[in-house]
Design a protein around this motif. Structure first.
Motif, PDB file in Angstrom:
ATOM      1  N   ARG A   1       0.797  -1.230   0.000  1.00  0.00           N
ATOM      2  CA  ARG A   1       0.000   0.000   0.000  1.00  0.00           C
ATOM      3  C   ARG A   1       0.829   1.281   0.000  1.00  0.00           C
ATOM      4  NH1 ARG A   1      -4.833  -2.190  -1.432  1.00  0.00           N
ATOM      5  NH2 ARG A   1      -5.377  -3.936  -0.072  1.00  0.00           N
ATOM      6  N   ARG A   2       2.125   1.187   0.328  1.00  0.00           N
ATOM      7  CA  ARG A   2       3.005   2.360   0.413  1.00  0.00           C
ATOM      8  C   ARG A   2       2.518   3.353   1.455  1.00  0.00           C
ATOM      9  NH1 ARG A   2       7.352   0.472  -1.418  1.00  0.00           N
ATOM     10  NH2 ARG A   2       8.152   2.583  -1.523  1.00  0.00           N
ATOM     11  N   HIS A   3       1.924   2.845   2.511  1.00  0.00           N
ATOM     12  CA  HIS A   3       1.422   3.727   3.560  1.00  0.00           C
ATOM     13  C   HIS A   3       1.569   2.988   4.881  1.00  0.00           C
ATOM     14  CE1 HIS A   3      -0.975   6.538   5.837  1.00  0.00           C
ATOM     15  NE2 HIS A   3      -1.230   7.263   4.766  1.00  0.00           N
ATOM     16  N   ASP A   4       2.470   3.478   5.729  1.00  0.00           N
ATOM     17  CA  ASP A   4       2.823   2.683   6.900  1.00  0.00           C
ATOM     18  C   ASP A   4       1.750   2.678   7.983  1.00  0.00           C
ATOM     19  OD1 ASP A   4       3.190   5.313   7.640  1.00  0.00           O
ATOM     20  OD2 ASP A   4       5.157   5.026   8.545  1.00  0.00           O
ATOM     21  N   VAL A   5       0.937   3.721   8.074  1.00  0.00           N
ATOM     22  CA  VAL A   5      -0.001   3.809   9.185  1.00  0.00           C
ATOM     23  C   VAL A   5      -1.366   3.247   8.820  1.00  0.00           C
ATOM     24  CG1 VAL A   5      -1.149   5.332  10.822  1.00  0.00           C
ATOM     25  CG2 VAL A   5       1.200   5.807  10.118  1.00  0.00           C
ATOM     26  N   MET A   6      -2.054   3.970   7.953  1.00  0.00           N
ATOM     27  CA  MET A   6      -3.466   3.688   7.703  1.00  0.00           C
ATOM     28  C   MET A   6      -3.702   2.245   7.263  1.00  0.00           C
ATOM     29  SD  MET A   6      -6.446   4.875   7.921  1.00  0.00           S
ATOM     30  CE  MET A   6      -8.043   4.247   7.435  1.00  0.00           C
ATOM     31  N   GLU A   7      -2.907   1.800   6.324  1.00  0.00           N
ATOM     32  CA  GLU A   7      -3.113   0.460   5.798  1.00  0.00           C
ATOM     33  C   GLU A   7      -2.297  -0.576   6.585  1.00  0.00           C
ATOM     34  OE1 GLU A   7      -5.324  -0.411   3.759  1.00  0.00           O
ATOM     35  OE2 GLU A   7      -5.967   1.556   3.068  1.00  0.00           O
ATOM     36  N   ALA A   8      -0.996  -0.336   6.690  1.00  0.00           N
ATOM     37  CA  ALA A   8      -0.119  -1.368   7.226  1.00  0.00           C
ATOM     38  C   ALA A   8      -0.397  -1.678   8.692  1.00  0.00           C
ATOM     39  CB  ALA A   8       1.337  -0.951   7.029  1.00  0.00           C
ATOM     40  N   HIS A   9      -0.325  -0.659   9.543  1.00  0.00           N
ATOM     41  CA  HIS A   9      -0.437  -0.923  10.973  1.00  0.00           C
ATOM     42  C   HIS A   9      -1.878  -1.063  11.450  1.00  0.00           C
ATOM     43  CE1 HIS A   9       3.733  -0.822  12.479  1.00  0.00           C
ATOM     44  NE2 HIS A   9       3.952  -0.172  11.341  1.00  0.00           N
ATOM     45  N   VAL A  10      -2.804  -0.369  10.818  1.00  0.00           N
ATOM     46  CA  VAL A  10      -4.212  -0.606  11.143  1.00  0.00           C
ATOM     47  C   VAL A  10      -4.568  -2.052  10.781  1.00  0.00           C
ATOM     48  CG1 VAL A  10      -6.590  -0.029  10.551  1.00  0.00           C
ATOM     49  CG2 VAL A  10      -4.921   1.797  10.925  1.00  0.00           C
ATOM     50  N   HIS A  11      -4.094  -2.482   9.620  1.00  0.00           N
ATOM     51  CA  HIS A  11      -4.360  -3.854   9.186  1.00  0.00           C
ATOM     52  C   HIS A  11      -3.750  -4.861  10.161  1.00  0.00           C
ATOM     53  CE1 HIS A  11      -4.819  -7.291   6.469  1.00  0.00           C
ATOM     54  NE2 HIS A  11      -3.545  -7.587   6.729  1.00  0.00           N
TER      55      HIS A  11
END
Length: 485
Positions: free
Chosen positions: A80-90
């Motif tokens: 996703r190239r997005h560390d917070v919204m996608e990666a860590h929320v997921h």
């Protein structure tokens, strides 16, 4: 691939404390994000949003990031190239499935990243302040111990009127106390960002709470209470203003300048063989010159201080280049300079504590050095004594001038000791004061109010002790820092 095969910052691998490195570690960062999400969910639930107890329970049980969690987040971030919204929320939703639908409800990425950064700034300052207080306390004790020992003062790095060893240390302590005051003020002024929405308008939370602004205010009160902050910044954009980072950086940069100033003095005094930093029995000063006792600790402090003193430029430029409600050119550089500020300051504190805990003073060398210059300084007292006995000041001044130049030539051109006093004792003009010349050369006559000044500032009831009262328990329980490298 081992750690020896990849670059590691010396601040982390060599100099800073485990406590400071832990604050800025990847695990602490990601776990703090999760804690921020827990606080948000708890506060939203308290204000009536439909969040189950099971969701909260699962989130709280999985706040600490595991290695497996990092693997999941890494895969998602790459996608996703997005560390917070996608990666860590997921990743959080994977271990807290009952909360997967409400994690990050109403928030923007900066809800977690910025609030976490403010926590790290606070915790980092809270770790530094007591360490700095201990250093000031030790320097004050040193100053009091040596408050009456005369030493040569310097202006323009040329011999000047005498001061005392303790008075010079009191100056160092005063400069450090100014840093303590500035850092304390910066720490006290820190606030939380809270839940402000994508551009700080709280529009998303107005939607969630159906236009009830009072509930949004209450939400932020609850978040501040949970996070341990007095309040939120009144105005935020997508981020808290980067002016906050700059204020912290300026306070720490000033500390970096101070330690360069102090260690510069100690390094010069070491060269003059008057005062040295601790030198261990088996320590090697030079690989080639076995006799050397290099001031390596002070040199390390000076180098780290130079780095720290310049990091506020990164913070200043980052703040200045934020356009409108935010740009992302702050992200990469803040990941570098914020931890480096704190790790540098921490390493400096540890090393400076070690230095001031074991400063070595050489009284005989100090005395012999000042006696090389004292005859010149004593001439004004001799002139005044002659005038009191009826001699012309102009005549006395001329006699002294001629003899001083002669003595100076002996020192500079012939490499011999200063013989000005012997010349005075052989010159008939000075016969009325021959018997008093030796008494006029007592160094104590030339230190003014140094002992009194030191006691007033550094003594038991002095200004420093009053300022250090909040750290009394920490100072009493502190131990000298032993350096491993």
């Amino acid at each position: 691939m081992s750690g020896n095969d990849t670059y590691q910052t010396p601040l982390a691998s060599r100099y800073a404390s485990t406590q400071m490195k832990t604050i800025f570690s990847a695990r602490t960062r990601a776990s703090t994000w999760r804690q921020c999400w827990v606080w948000l969910a708890e506060a939203e639930k308290e204000l009536g949003l439909d969040i189950s107890d099971e969701a909260i329970s699962q989130m709280k049980a999985n706040i600490t990031m595991t290695d497996k969690d990092f693997e999941v987040a890494a895969v998602e971030e790459k996608k996703r190239r997005h560390d917070v919204m996608e990666a860590h929320v997921h990743a959080f939703g994977q271990v807290a499935p009952a909360a997967a639908g409400i994690i990050h409800w109403g928030a923007t990425s900066c809800y977690v990243t910025d609030n976490a950064d403010l926590i790290f700034l606070r915790d980092g300052l809270d770790l530094l302040l007591p360490k700095l207080a201990v250093i000031i306390h030790k320097l004050a004790k040193f100053a009091v111990e040596y408050r009456s020992m005369p030493t040569l003062g310097f202006t323009h790095y040329q011999p000047a009127q005498l001061i005392t060893v303790g008075r010079r240390a009191a100056q160092w302590a005063q400069d450090l106390l100014m840093d303590l005051e500035d850092i304390t003020k910066t720490r006290e002024d820190l606030r939380y960002r809270g839940a402000q929405g994508t551009t700080g308008t709280q529009a998303s939370f107005m939607e969630i709470f159906h236009g009830d602004g009072a509930k949004i205010d209450k939400l932020n009160e609850l978040l501040c209470e949970k996070a341990g902050f007095p309040s939120c910044y009144s105005i935020s954009t997508q981020t808290y203003t980067r002016k906050v980072d700059l204020r912290v950086a300026n306070a720490l940069a000033a500390f970096g300048a101070t330690v360069q100033r102090i260690t510069g003095d100690i390094r010069h005094l070491a060269s003059q063989k008057e005062i040295e930093e601790p030198f261990e029995k088996d320590q090697i000063g030079s690989s080639a010159m076995a006799y050397k006792r290099n001031p390596m600790r002070c040199e390390r402090i000076a180098g780290l201080g130079r780095h720290l003193a310049n990091l506020n430029k990164d913070a200043s430029d980052t703040y200045a280049q934020q356009w409108f409600e935010r740009t992302l050119d702050d992200s990469a550089i803040r990941r570098i300079y914020i931890p480096e500020m704190f790790l540098s300051a921490d390493a400096i504190c540890m090393t400076l504590d070690n230095v001031v805990s074991g400063l070595v003073v050489y009284p005989n060398k100090i005395h012999s050095r000042l006696m090389e210059e004292l005859p010149f300084m004593a001439t004004e007292n001799i002139i005044m004594k002659l005038v009191s006995l009826g001699e012309s000041r102009q005549d006395a001044h001329e006699e002294i001038r001629v003899l001083s130049h002669q003595a100076s030539d002996v020192v500079k051109k012939e490499g011999k000791n200063n013989d000005l006093i012997e010349r005075i004792k052989r010159t008939e003009f000075f016969k009325p004061v021959w018997g008093e010349v030796d008494g006029l050369l007592d160094p104590v006559n030339f230190i003014g109010r140094c002992p009194e000044q030191v006691l007033k500032y550094c003594g038991e009831n002095g200004e420093i002790q009053e300022a250090l009262k909040p750290y009394k328990k920490y100072i009493e329980e502190s131990e000298d820092v032993e350096l491993t490298v």
